[in-house]
Design a protein around this motif. Structure first.
Motif, PDB file in Angstrom:
ATOM      1  N   VAL A   1       0.827  -1.210   0.000  1.00  0.00           N
ATOM      2  CA  VAL A   1       0.000   0.000   0.000  1.00  0.00           C
ATOM      3  C   VAL A   1       0.860   1.259   0.000  1.00  0.00           C
ATOM      4  CG1 VAL A   1      -1.961  -1.121   1.100  1.00  0.00           C
ATOM      5  CG2 VAL A   1      -0.211  -0.041   2.528  1.00  0.00           C
ATOM      6  N   GLY A   2       2.158   1.107  -0.230  1.00  0.00           N
ATOM      7  CA  GLY A   2       3.029   2.268  -0.278  1.00  0.00           C
ATOM      8  C   GLY A   2       3.305   2.905   1.076  1.00  0.00           C
ATOM      9  N   ALA A   3       3.156   2.134   2.155  1.00  0.00           N
ATOM     10  CA  ALA A   3       3.378   2.663   3.502  1.00  0.00           C
ATOM     11  C   ALA A   3       4.808   2.370   3.956  1.00  0.00           C
ATOM     12  CB  ALA A   3       2.376   2.050   4.481  1.00  0.00           C
ATOM     13  N   GLU A   4       5.212   3.033   5.024  1.00  0.00           N
ATOM     14  CA  GLU A   4       6.531   2.820   5.624  1.00  0.00           C
ATOM     15  C   GLU A   4       6.348   2.136   6.979  1.00  0.00           C
ATOM     16  OE1 GLU A   4       8.785   6.376   5.919  1.00  0.00           O
ATOM     17  OE2 GLU A   4       8.356   7.025   3.861  1.00  0.00           O
ATOM     18  N   LEU A   5       7.147   1.117   7.218  1.00  0.00           N
ATOM     19  CA  LEU A   5       7.088   0.383   8.479  1.00  0.00           C
ATOM     20  C   LEU A   5       8.409   0.563   9.216  1.00  0.00           C
ATOM     21  CD1 LEU A   5       5.457  -1.681  10.242  1.00  0.00           C
ATOM     22  CD2 LEU A   5       6.825  -3.462   9.119  1.00  0.00           C
ATOM     23  N   GLU A   6       8.293   0.938  10.483  1.00  0.00           N
ATOM     24  CA  GLU A   6       9.468   1.070  11.334  1.00  0.00           C
ATOM     25  C   GLU A   6       9.264   0.198  12.563  1.00  0.00           C
ATOM     26  OE1 GLU A   6       9.874   5.151  12.347  1.00  0.00           O
ATOM     27  OE2 GLU A   6      10.097   5.845  10.262  1.00  0.00           O
ATOM     28  N   THR A   7      10.195  -0.678  12.840  1.00  0.00           N
ATOM     29  CA  THR A   7      10.139  -1.545  14.024  1.00  0.00           C
ATOM     30  C   THR A   7      11.493  -1.512  14.710  1.00  0.00           C
ATOM     31  OG1 THR A   7      10.833  -3.505  12.774  1.00  0.00           O
ATOM     32  CG2 THR A   7       8.462  -3.083  12.924  1.00  0.00           C
ATOM     33  N   GLY A   8      11.461  -1.600  16.032  1.00  0.00           N
ATOM     34  CA  GLY A   8      12.720  -1.624  16.744  1.00  0.00           C
ATOM     35  C   GLY A   8      12.524  -1.481  18.244  1.00  0.00           C
ATOM     36  N   PRO A   9      13.578  -1.738  18.989  1.00  0.00           N
ATOM     37  CA  PRO A   9      13.481  -1.662  20.455  1.00  0.00           C
ATOM     38  C   PRO A   9      13.442  -0.220  20.936  1.00  0.00           C
ATOM     39  CG  PRO A   9      15.723  -2.171  19.778  1.00  0.00           C
ATOM     40  CD  PRO A   9      14.908  -2.168  18.531  1.00  0.00           C
ATOM     41  N   THR A  10      12.844  -0.035  22.093  1.00  0.00           N
ATOM     42  CA  THR A  10      12.868   1.226  22.817  1.00  0.00           C
ATOM     43  C   THR A  10      13.614   0.986  24.139  1.00  0.00           C
ATOM     44  OG1 THR A  10      10.771   0.780  23.956  1.00  0.00           O
ATOM     45  CG2 THR A  10      10.642   1.849  21.799  1.00  0.00           C
ATOM     46  N   PRO A  11      13.924   2.033  24.901  1.00  0.00           N
ATOM     47  CA  PRO A  11      14.625   1.813  26.168  1.00  0.00           C
ATOM     48  C   PRO A  11      13.915   0.859  27.115  1.00  0.00           C
ATOM     49  CG  PRO A  11      14.730   4.121  25.554  1.00  0.00           C
ATOM     50  CD  PRO A  11      13.803   3.476  24.583  1.00  0.00           C
ATOM     51  N   ASP A  12      12.587   0.766  26.992  1.00  0.00           N
ATOM     52  CA  ASP A  12      11.859  -0.106  27.923  1.00  0.00           C
ATOM     53  C   ASP A  12      10.890  -1.051  27.220  1.00  0.00           C
ATOM     54  OD1 ASP A  12      10.158   1.807  27.039  1.00  0.00           O
ATOM     55  OD2 ASP A  12       9.556   2.542  29.023  1.00  0.00           O
ATOM     56  N   GLY A  13      11.124  -1.340  25.943  1.00  0.00           N
ATOM     57  CA  GLY A  13      10.210  -2.258  25.270  1.00  0.00           C
ATOM     58  C   GLY A  13      10.452  -2.323  23.766  1.00  0.00           C
ATOM     59  N   TRP A  14       9.347  -2.325  23.018  1.00  0.00           N
ATOM     60  CA  TRP A  14       9.415  -2.486  21.559  1.00  0.00           C
ATOM     61  C   TRP A  14       8.355  -1.610  20.913  1.00  0.00           C
ATOM     62  CZ3 TRP A  14      12.834  -5.295  18.638  1.00  0.00           C
ATOM     63  CH2 TRP A  14      12.514  -5.476  17.279  1.00  0.00           C
ATOM     64  N   ARG A  15       8.674  -1.078  19.727  1.00  0.00           N
ATOM     65  CA  ARG A  15       7.726  -0.198  19.041  1.00  0.00           C
ATOM     66  C   ARG A  15       7.583  -0.625  17.581  1.00  0.00           C
ATOM     67  NH1 ARG A  15       8.379   6.113  17.369  1.00  0.00           N
ATOM     68  NH2 ARG A  15       9.937   5.158  15.995  1.00  0.00           N
ATOM     69  N   VAL A  16       6.313  -0.599  17.126  1.00  0.00           N
ATOM     70  CA  VAL A  16       5.987  -0.812  15.718  1.00  0.00           C
ATOM     71  C   VAL A  16       5.271   0.442  15.229  1.00  0.00           C
ATOM     72  CG1 VAL A  16       4.651  -2.158  14.055  1.00  0.00           C
ATOM     73  CG2 VAL A  16       5.817  -3.319  15.942  1.00  0.00           C
ATOM     74  N   ARG A  17       5.776   1.031  14.137  1.00  0.00           N
ATOM     75  CA  ARG A  17       5.205   2.290  13.618  1.00  0.00           C
ATOM     76  C   ARG A  17       4.949   2.127  12.125  1.00  0.00           C
ATOM     77  NH1 ARG A  17       7.851   7.533  12.188  1.00  0.00           N
ATOM     78  NH2 ARG A  17       6.328   9.204  12.526  1.00  0.00           N
ATOM     79  N   LEU A  18       3.682   2.361  11.728  1.00  0.00           N
ATOM     80  CA  LEU A  18       3.270   2.242  10.330  1.00  0.00           C
ATOM     81  C   LEU A  18       2.816   3.613   9.848  1.00  0.00           C
ATOM     82  CD1 LEU A  18       2.587   0.266   7.906  1.00  0.00           C
ATOM     83  CD2 LEU A  18       0.250   0.237   8.832  1.00  0.00           C
ATOM     84  N   LEU A  19       3.434   4.129   8.791  1.00  0.00           N
ATOM     85  CA  LEU A  19       3.106   5.440   8.231  1.00  0.00           C
ATOM     86  C   LEU A  19       2.391   5.217   6.891  1.00  0.00           C
ATOM     87  CD1 LEU A  19       6.409   7.403   8.945  1.00  0.00           C
ATOM     88  CD2 LEU A  19       4.225   7.630  10.128  1.00  0.00           C
ATOM     89  N   LEU A  20       1.130   5.618   6.820  1.00  0.00           N
ATOM     90  CA  LEU A  20       0.343   5.475   5.600  1.00  0.00           C
ATOM     91  C   LEU A  20       0.406   6.764   4.797  1.00  0.00           C
ATOM     92  CD1 LEU A  20      -2.753   3.718   7.151  1.00  0.00           C
ATOM     93  CD2 LEU A  20      -1.196   2.699   5.501  1.00  0.00           C
ATOM     94  N   PRO A  21       0.551   6.678   3.477  1.00  0.00           N
ATOM     95  CA  PRO A  21       0.610   7.884   2.648  1.00  0.00           C
ATOM     96  C   PRO A  21      -0.739   8.573   2.561  1.00  0.00           C
ATOM     97  CG  PRO A  21       0.573   5.944   1.257  1.00  0.00           C
ATOM     98  CD  PRO A  21       0.673   5.448   2.683  1.00  0.00           C
ATOM     99  N   ALA A  22      -0.739   9.769   2.001  1.00  0.00           N
ATOM    100  CA  ALA A  22      -1.968  10.563   1.931  1.00  0.00           C
ATOM    101  C   ALA A  22      -3.043   9.875   1.104  1.00  0.00           C
ATOM    102  CB  ALA A  22      -1.661  11.943   1.334  1.00  0.00           C
ATOM    103  N   HIS A  23      -2.656   9.191  -0.002  1.00  0.00           N
ATOM    104  CA  HIS A  23      -3.665   8.561  -0.858  1.00  0.00           C
ATOM    105  C   HIS A  23      -4.330   7.373  -0.178  1.00  0.00           C
ATOM    106  CE1 HIS A  23      -1.049   5.135  -1.699  1.00  0.00           C
ATOM    107  NE2 HIS A  23      -0.070   5.988  -1.914  1.00  0.00           N
ATOM    108  N   GLY A  24      -3.799   6.936   0.971  1.00  0.00           N
ATOM    109  CA  GLY A  24      -4.416   5.826   1.684  1.00  0.00           C
ATOM    110  C   GLY A  24      -5.611   6.239   2.518  1.00  0.00           C
ATOM    111  N   ARG A  25      -5.828   7.571   2.651  1.00  0.00           N
ATOM    112  CA  ARG A  25      -6.942   8.028   3.465  1.00  0.00           C
ATOM    113  C   ARG A  25      -8.142   8.369   2.602  1.00  0.00           C
ATOM    114  NH1 ARG A  25      -6.498  12.861   6.417  1.00  0.00           N
ATOM    115  NH2 ARG A  25      -8.421  12.137   7.334  1.00  0.00           N
TER     116      ARG A  25
END
Length: 382
Positions: A355-379
């Motif tokens: 869908v042309g989105a960006e996915l960022e995953t990785g550890p944080t100081p106290d856990g784990w984070r998953v971040r999905l960025l959807l482009p403007a045309h996805g809305r």
């Protein structure tokens, strides 16, 4: 195989034919002015040269002309050339203009219209070039002009065949695309049947067995923890059936409308310690909504596996003209090395790419984070 671009290029020079036509004009003019024996009277020279050169330039610089404009171009070319021939002695370089005139009409007009223009031009040019010493001289002039007419007809037929060939290629490519699309739909239908016949039936049988196990545990007075575990497994089997049916529907019909906010909250309720926050009024397309739900589901599953009991925050909010999904678990410490390298993250990344989105995953100081960025045309605008 020839194409229209091939036909529009000179086979000798490899450059556009219009450019070749334009190059011939100064050559004709040089022969007219510099070659001895042309003998064009000054009174006739400019009267014929202006319309003849204007018609030549119009033909050379304009790739497409309407039929009336083509007739005028031929008349200017032939008229100017005839005037030059009238002011000279016999068949001279000025004949290049009437020859070009009949060629232009033959190449750019329908057959009947081309003949209606070319026959009078050939007759007038033949008369003006005279007097002749013999009938063979007359036939030679007529043959030269007729050859240019036939050459124009050949060029027009070659262009028409090239255009028909291009249309056939486009139609063939479209047919291949339709065939490939039909095969893809058939493959999706086959996969949907396999999922329904194997996975959905297996999960349904598992749910029935778990229901029987729960009833037997209640009958035999099993410990409450045991009954709770069986009930939890039964809920997971029921959720699996729902997901399998959704997958089958998506394979057969394509992605459908998704209540992203409601589905995310349902996922949060199934995960102890999860908090869900969704911006009001945010709407996503079917494919983007499905991507958000699958990403959140995988992230929650990973949190339950690697950080059981840790609080998890799921947030879906507007990000400029796009949207952002963020799933963060707070386990109290970053995960050990090697966590997060499974196929689940790979699947999330593949879904995001579709869908042309960006996915960022990785550890944080106290856990784990998953971040999905959807482009403007996805809305979808509210």
């Amino acid at each position: 195989m020839s194409t229209r671009s091939d036909v529009d290029r000179s086979p000798l020079f490899g450059v556009p034919r219009r450019l070749v036509s334009l190059i011939w004009l100064p050559i004709v003019l040089a022969l007219l002015f510099l070659t001895p024996g042309q003998g064009v009277a000054p009174a006739w020279l400019w009267a014929g040269l202006v319309p003849a050169v204007g018609g030549w330039l119009l033909f050379a610089l304009r790739r497409e002309l309407s039929p009336p404009a083509t007739v005028l171009t031929s008349v200017f070319l032939a008229g100017g050339g005839i005037v030059l021939l009238a002011g000279s002695d016999g068949w001279t370089t000025s004949a290049a203009f009437p020859m070009m005139a009949v060629f232009v009409a033959a190449m750019r007009l329908p057959y009947r219209a081309a003949l209606l223009v070319d026959v009078p031009l050939i007759a007038v040019t033949t008369i003006v070039v005279g007097p002749y010493g013999s009938v063979w001289d007359v036939l030679l002039v007529v043959a030269a002009l007729t050859a240019m007419v036939l050459f124009g007809f050949g060029r027009r037929d070659a262009r028409r065949r090239a255009e028909e060939h291009e249309k056939a290629l486009v139609a063939d490519a479209r047919a291949r695309e339709e065939h490939a699309r039909a095969e893809a739909i058939a493959d999706r239908a086959r996969v949907a049947r396999d999922v329904h016949d194997v996975l959905a039936h297996s999960l349904s049988a598992l749910a029935v067995q778990l229901q029987g196990a729960r009833l037997m545990a209640l009958r035999d007075g099993a410990a409450p923890d045991t009954v709770a575990q069986i009930e939890r497994a039964q809920r997971l089997a029921s959720d699996g059936i729902t997901e399998a049916r959704r997958a089958v529907r998506a394979l057969r019909e394509g992605p459908g409308p998704v209540d992203v906010a409601g589905e995310l909250r349902e996922l949060g309720r199934a995960h102890p310690g999860a908090t869900v926050d969704v911006d009001e009024g945010l709407r996503l397309g079917a494919r983007e909504g499905e991507t958000v739900l699958r990403t959140a589901q995988e992230a929650l599953s990973n949190a339950r596996k690697h950080a059981p009991g840790a609080p998890v925050t799921v947030s879906l909010r507007q990000d400029g003209d796009g949207a952002e999904l963020e799933v963060v678990d707070v386990a109290g410490a970053p995960p050990p090395p090697g966590d997060g390298a499974g196929s689940g993250l790979t699947g999330m990344a593949e879904r995001a790419a579709l869908v042309g989105a960006e996915l960022e995953t990785g550890p944080t100081p106290d856990g784990w984070r998953v971040r999905l960025l959807l482009p403007a045309h996805g809305r979808i605008a509210p």
